[in-house]
Design a protein around this motif. Structure first.
Motif, PDB file in Angstrom:
ATOM      1  N   PHE A  59       5.883  -1.302  -7.802  1.00 34.52           N
ATOM      2  CA  PHE A  59       5.561  -1.901  -6.510  1.00 34.52           C
ATOM      3  C   PHE A  59       4.070  -1.784  -6.198  1.00 34.52           C
ATOM      4  CE2 PHE A  59       4.831  -1.434  -1.957  1.00 34.52           C
ATOM      5  CZ  PHE A  59       5.272  -2.674  -1.515  1.00 34.52           C
ATOM      6  N   SER A  60       3.527  -0.577  -6.335  1.00 37.91           N
ATOM      7  CA  SER A  60       2.154  -0.327  -5.876  1.00 37.91           C
ATOM      8  C   SER A  60       1.096  -0.554  -6.946  1.00 37.91           C
ATOM      9  CB  SER A  60       2.024   1.109  -5.379  1.00 37.91           C
ATOM     10  OG  SER A  60       2.148   2.010  -6.467  1.00 37.91           O
ATOM     11  N   ARG A  61       1.483  -0.378  -8.205  1.00 45.93           N
ATOM     12  CA  ARG A  61       0.533  -0.407  -9.329  1.00 45.93           C
ATOM     13  C   ARG A  61      -0.580   0.619  -9.137  1.00 45.93           C
ATOM     14  NH1 ARG A  61       3.320  -2.565 -13.489  1.00 45.93           N
ATOM     15  NH2 ARG A  61       4.538  -4.295 -12.677  1.00 45.93           N
ATOM     16  N   LYS A  62      -0.185   1.750  -8.520  1.00 40.60           N
ATOM     17  CA  LYS A  62      -1.100   2.882  -8.323  1.00 40.60           C
ATOM     18  C   LYS A  62      -0.481   4.114  -8.971  1.00 40.60           C
ATOM     19  CE  LYS A  62      -3.773   0.923  -4.957  1.00 40.60           C
ATOM     20  NZ  LYS A  62      -3.675   0.856  -3.532  1.00 40.60           N
TER      21      LYS A  62
ATOM     22  N   GLY B  39       4.779   3.186   3.895  1.00 45.19           N
ATOM     23  CA  GLY B  39       3.828   3.745   4.846  1.00 45.19           C
ATOM     24  C   GLY B  39       2.414   3.429   4.394  1.00 45.19           C
ATOM     25  N   ASN B  40       1.432   4.118   4.986  1.00 43.46           N
ATOM     26  CA  ASN B  40       0.043   3.891   4.584  1.00 43.46           C
ATOM     27  C   ASN B  40      -0.258   4.465   3.202  1.00 43.46           C
ATOM     28  OD1 ASN B  40      -0.800   2.528   6.916  1.00 43.46           O
ATOM     29  ND2 ASN B  40      -1.022   4.460   8.008  1.00 43.46           N
ATOM     30  N   LYS B  41       0.100   5.738   3.000  1.00 42.86           N
ATOM     31  CA  LYS B  41      -0.194   6.413   1.741  1.00 42.86           C
ATOM     32  C   LYS B  41       1.054   6.844   0.987  1.00 42.86           C
ATOM     33  CE  LYS B  41      -4.663   7.936   3.382  1.00 42.86           C
ATOM     34  NZ  LYS B  41      -5.573   9.047   3.648  1.00 42.86           N
ATOM     35  N   SER B  42       2.216   6.524   1.537  1.00 47.03           N
ATOM     36  CA  SER B  42       3.465   6.920   0.888  1.00 47.03           C
ATOM     37  C   SER B  42       4.481   5.796   0.971  1.00 47.03           C
ATOM     38  CB  SER B  42       4.027   8.182   1.543  1.00 47.03           C
ATOM     39  OG  SER B  42       4.440   7.913   2.864  1.00 47.03           O
ATOM     40  N   LEU B  43       5.505   5.919   0.177  1.00 45.02           N
ATOM     41  CA  LEU B  43       6.619   4.989   0.243  1.00 45.02           C
ATOM     42  C   LEU B  43       7.891   5.712  -0.151  1.00 45.02           C
ATOM     43  CD1 LEU B  43       7.365   4.110  -2.907  1.00 45.02           C
ATOM     44  CD2 LEU B  43       5.392   2.642  -2.590  1.00 45.02           C
TER      45      LEU B  43
ATOM     46  N   PHE C 142       7.211   9.091  -2.379  1.00 47.55           N
ATOM     47  CA  PHE C 142       6.067   9.142  -3.287  1.00 47.55           C
ATOM     48  C   PHE C 142       4.780   8.932  -2.511  1.00 47.55           C
ATOM     49  CE2 PHE C 142       9.517   8.336  -6.060  1.00 47.55           C
ATOM     50  CZ  PHE C 142       9.162   8.895  -7.273  1.00 47.55           C
ATOM     51  N   VAL C 143       3.719   9.543  -2.998  1.00 49.54           N
ATOM     52  CA  VAL C 143       2.378   9.355  -2.447  1.00 49.54           C
ATOM     53  C   VAL C 143       1.505   8.756  -3.537  1.00 49.54           C
ATOM     54  CG1 VAL C 143       0.294  10.562  -1.626  1.00 49.54           C
ATOM     55  CG2 VAL C 143       2.526  11.185  -0.722  1.00 49.54           C
ATOM     56  N   ALA C 144       0.677   7.781  -3.152  1.00 54.45           N
ATOM     57  CA  ALA C 144      -0.293   7.187  -4.066  1.00 54.45           C
ATOM     58  C   ALA C 144      -1.515   8.097  -4.119  1.00 54.45           C
ATOM     59  CB  ALA C 144      -0.691   5.797  -3.587  1.00 54.45           C
ATOM     60  N   ILE C 145      -2.030   8.328  -5.331  1.00 57.07           N
ATOM     61  CA  ILE C 145      -3.208   9.186  -5.485  1.00 57.07           C
ATOM     62  C   ILE C 145      -4.260   8.487  -6.341  1.00 57.07           C
ATOM     63  CG2 ILE C 145      -1.968  11.366  -5.164  1.00 57.07           C
ATOM     64  CD1 ILE C 145      -2.017  11.673  -8.259  1.00 57.07           C
TER      65      ILE C 145
ATOM     66  N   GLU D  90      -7.848   9.031  -8.988  1.00 52.84           N
ATOM     67  CA  GLU D  90      -8.108   9.805 -10.215  1.00 52.84           C
ATOM     68  C   GLU D  90      -8.438  11.279  -9.938  1.00 52.84           C
ATOM     69  OE1 GLU D  90     -11.589   7.674  -8.686  1.00 52.84           O
ATOM     70  OE2 GLU D  90      -9.715   6.904  -9.484  1.00 52.84           O
ATOM     71  N   ASN D  91      -8.785  11.588  -8.681  1.00 54.90           N
ATOM     72  CA  ASN D  91      -9.060  12.981  -8.287  1.00 54.90           C
ATOM     73  C   ASN D  91      -7.853  13.637  -7.609  1.00 54.90           C
ATOM     74  OD1 ASN D  91     -11.814  12.947  -9.190  1.00 54.90           O
ATOM     75  ND2 ASN D  91     -12.242  11.632  -7.442  1.00 54.90           N
ATOM     76  N   LYS D  92      -6.731  12.966  -7.680  1.00 54.60           N
ATOM     77  CA  LYS D  92      -5.473  13.446  -7.097  1.00 54.60           C
ATOM     78  C   LYS D  92      -5.503  13.546  -5.573  1.00 54.60           C
ATOM     79  CE  LYS D  92      -4.341  15.717 -11.365  1.00 54.60           C
ATOM     80  NZ  LYS D  92      -4.298  16.925 -12.104  1.00 54.60           N
ATOM     81  N   LYS D  93      -6.323  12.687  -4.969  1.00 47.73           N
ATOM     82  CA  LYS D  93      -6.402  12.603  -3.503  1.00 47.73           C
ATOM     83  C   LYS D  93      -5.578  11.404  -3.038  1.00 47.73           C
ATOM     84  CE  LYS D  93      -9.451  15.905  -3.187  1.00 47.73           C
ATOM     85  NZ  LYS D  93      -8.898  17.224  -3.099  1.00 47.73           N
ATOM     86  N   PRO D  94      -4.855  11.541  -1.910  1.00 44.12           N
ATOM     87  CA  PRO D  94      -4.046  10.420  -1.427  1.00 44.12           C
ATOM     88  C   PRO D  94      -4.884   9.184  -1.106  1.00 44.12           C
ATOM     89  CG  PRO D  94      -3.425  12.467  -0.328  1.00 44.12           C
ATOM     90  CD  PRO D  94      -4.679  12.761  -1.106  1.00 44.12           C
ATOM     91  N   VAL D  95      -4.328   8.027  -1.459  1.00 47.07           N
ATOM     92  CA  VAL D  95      -4.974   6.740  -1.170  1.00 47.07           C
ATOM     93  C   VAL D  95      -3.917   5.802  -0.575  1.00 47.07           C
ATOM     94  CG1 VAL D  95      -6.722   6.953  -2.978  1.00 47.07           C
ATOM     95  CG2 VAL D  95      -4.535   5.852  -3.510  1.00 47.07           C
ATOM     96  N   ARG D  96      -4.371   4.687  -0.056  1.00 47.15           N
ATOM     97  CA  ARG D  96      -3.453   3.697   0.530  1.00 47.15           C
ATOM     98  C   ARG D  96      -2.537   3.133  -0.553  1.00 47.15           C
ATOM     99  NH1 ARG D  96      -4.247   2.330   5.577  1.00 47.15           N
ATOM    100  NH2 ARG D  96      -3.193   0.320   5.392  1.00 47.15           N
ATOM    101  N   VAL D  97      -1.283   2.917  -0.198  1.00 47.49           N
ATOM    102  CA  VAL D  97      -0.306   2.355  -1.121  1.00 47.49           C
ATOM    103  C   VAL D  97      -0.649   0.897  -1.421  1.00 47.49           C
ATOM    104  CG1 VAL D  97       2.112   1.672  -1.385  1.00 47.49           C
ATOM    105  CG2 VAL D  97       1.563   3.908  -0.451  1.00 47.49           C
ATOM    106  N   LEU D  98      -1.019   0.152  -0.386  1.00 45.39           N
ATOM    107  CA  LEU D  98      -1.354  -1.282  -0.556  1.00 45.39           C
ATOM    108  C   LEU D  98      -2.818  -1.532  -0.321  1.00 45.39           C
ATOM    109  CD1 LEU D  98       1.692  -2.852   1.291  1.00 45.39           C
ATOM    110  CD2 LEU D  98       1.368  -2.589  -1.150  1.00 45.39           C
TER     111      LEU D  98
END
Length: 121
Positions: free
Chosen positions: A43-46, A78-82, A108-111, A113-121
């Motif tokens: 879904f996110s490709r993240k 959500g913003n950073k999770s789904l 799930f949370v999108a992260i 390359e530094n393992k920091k949360p980012v926006r899903v979309l």
């Protein structure tokens, strides 16, 4: 969202069952998390990581010698999770019988390359 639906089939062999000849609960949960991860990623490709699983309901035992289908669908964004809902359906190998056996929710949370949360979309 519909394009990210994920379906995987598995045969339940004796090496995945307990002394009651039913699928280990932990094995079912591992398979569900894998399907949820694939669904979230498609879904996110993240980069996605599991942050929680919620209420895994075992409605019936899954016998050795059956076929299972795991179905993952996005249930909330959500913003950073789904959230991904995963259902396991059990089928008799030699009949048309099919029933829902297990269902659960994974977050799930999108992260980055530094393992920091980012926006899903």
């Amino acid at each position: 969202m519909a394009l990210s639906e994920t379906r995987i089939f598995k045969a339940v062999f004796p090496n995945t069952t307990n002394h009651y000849d039913t699928l280990f609960g932990g094995t079912a949960m591992q398979l569900m998390d894998e399907v949820a991860f694939i669904t979230a990623t498609r879904f996110s490709r993240k980069r996605m990581v599991t942050v929680s699983s919620d209420r895994i309901d075992f409605k019936m035992p899954i016998q050795a010698g059956t076929i299972i289908e795991l179905v993952g669908i996005i249930s909330k964004i959500g913003n950073k999770s789904l959230d991904v809902r995963v259902d396991i359906y059990v089928e008799e190998m030699y009949s048309e019988s099919r029933m829902k056996a297990v269902s659960g929710q994974f977050t799930f949370v999108a992260i980055d390359e530094n393992k920091k949360p980012v926006r899903v979309l």
